[in-house]
Design an enzyme around this catalytic site. Structure first.
Site, PDB file in Angstrom:
ATOM      1  N   HIS A  37      43.965  -9.170  17.269  1.00 20.71           N
ATOM      2  CA  HIS A  37      42.835  -9.245  18.203  1.00 20.71           C
ATOM      3  C   HIS A  37      41.734 -10.165  17.642  1.00 20.71           C
ATOM      4  O   HIS A  37      41.153 -10.968  18.369  1.00 20.71           O
ATOM      5  CB  HIS A  37      42.217  -7.851  18.417  1.00 20.71           C
ATOM      6  CG  HIS A  37      43.121  -6.847  19.070  1.00 20.71           C
ATOM      7  ND1 HIS A  37      43.563  -5.722  18.421  1.00 20.71           N
ATOM      8  CD2 HIS A  37      43.645  -6.790  20.317  1.00 20.71           C
ATOM      9  CE1 HIS A  37      44.320  -5.008  19.250  1.00 20.71           C
ATOM     10  NE2 HIS A  37      44.392  -5.643  20.400  1.00 20.71           N
ATOM     11  N   GLN A 150      50.246 -14.411  22.537  1.00 18.08           N
ATOM     12  CA  GLN A 150      51.646 -14.670  22.880  1.00 18.08           C
ATOM     13  C   GLN A 150      52.524 -13.452  22.608  1.00 18.08           C
ATOM     14  O   GLN A 150      53.614 -13.320  23.136  1.00 18.08           O
ATOM     15  CB  GLN A 150      52.167 -15.863  22.072  1.00 18.08           C
ATOM     16  CG  GLN A 150      53.541 -16.293  22.544  1.00 18.08           C
ATOM     17  CD  GLN A 150      54.176 -17.352  21.676  1.00 18.08           C
ATOM     18  OE1 GLN A 150      53.487 -18.242  21.188  1.00 18.08           O
ATOM     19  NE2 GLN A 150      55.477 -17.242  21.477  1.00 18.08           N
TER      20      GLN A 150
END
Ligand code: AMP
Length: 281
Positions: A37, A150
């Site tokens: 994150h 991704q």
């Protein structure tokens, strides 16, 4: 870091930045933050003077009640991590704030083939929930740039489609997957693994990297079979192991040596469902 709990306040903050001719980067999350994150925050900070994150465990994207109830929550630590990463603002809304008219799905998003395969197939309704929350978050925070991982390959494709369906001017940036030193993709759900499950879990990334290494030597069916065996040896219950066209996610049976490919896996260590993927060429 400024903390917003109300949509109106978060929205006016963003408008103020845009009025000053500055761009904004938005990083939506469900919290239980890790370096993956934080790499999105970093990517946003490189391209925008102002970065805003959100933490919202979105009930509409969980097709499994227990997965939702057991989703890890570490809000105090998340705030510290975001602050240390130099995030400018955090939107931390309640369910009522995000869905003032309730959580029932009132709008259906036409995701076509994307919704019929992989996560779409194994988690019915999941991507409609993702679209519902992203549509709402982007209407509150229509940032210049949006940063997503991704790690959630199909989700990135879904959100790209959503942006076009809703004529959004926000630009999606898909960022690389961060991994633990042994290769396991970082994930909030990793916190739920016990020591044995954590050791077994590394088989997912091993399987993906083996597919990539062997791509020139073996046909797709053999690569998938080997990966499946490896996962079964590590006590995984498998949802899918697929090699697909990287642009359409259409599964392939043969490869012409040119077509861009991605390998994708979803599998359970007991109750914990893990997903990962790898671009192959
Ligand atoms: P989540 O909190 O799981 O909804 O994830 C929020 C965002 O972080 C999504 O865009 C994810 O794709 C991204 N993300 C999750 N894990 C990773 C990772 N290991 N590396 C990079 N991005 C990630």
């Amino acid at each position: 870091m400024i903390l917003f709990k109300k949509s109106a306040a978060a929205g006016s903050y963003l408008q103020g930045i845009h009025r000053a001719q500055k761009t904004t980067g938005f990083v939506p999350t469900m919290g239980a933050l890790h370096q993956g994150h934080l790499s999105l925050i970093e990517a946003s900070k490189l391209q925008n003077p102002v970065t805003i994150a959100s933490i919202f465990v979105n009930p509409t994207q969980f097709n499994n009640k227990s997965d939702f109830e057991k989703y890890p929550i570490t809000i105090e630590r998340d705030i510290e991590l975001l602050e240390a990463a130099g995030c400018d603002a955090l939107f931390l809304p309640t369910v009522d704030e995000v869905y003032p008219n309730g959580i029932a799905q009132t709008q259906t998003y036409d995701l076509g083939f994307l919704e019929t395969i992989l996560e779409g197939q194994f988690r019915p309704g999941h991507f409609q929930g993702v679209c519902k929350v992203m549509h709402r978050l982007l209407s509150i925070l229509p940032a210049t740039n949006l940063y997503m991982g991704q790690k959630d390959y199909q989700q990135c494709m879904v959100v790209k489609r959503l942006l076009s369906l809703i004529n959004s001017r926000t630009a999606l940036h898909t960022c690389p997957t961060l991994r633990e030193p042994d290769g396991l993709a970082m994930s909030s759900r990793n916190m739920r693994l016990n020591a044995t499950e954590r050791q077994q879990a590394v088989a997912i990334s091993k399987a993906l990297f083996t597919i990539k290494d062997q791509l020139q030597q073996q046909p797709p069916a053999a690569l998938i079979n080997n990966a499946t065996q490896l996962l079964l040896q590590h006590q995984f219950k498998i949802d899918y192991v697929t090699i697909a066209d990287a642009n359409t996610l259409q599964p392939i049976n043969s490869w012409n040596g040119q077509q861009p490919l991605v390998a994708l896996i979803a599998a359970f260590q007991n109750e914990v469902r893990l997903i990962d993927n790898l671009a192959l060429n």
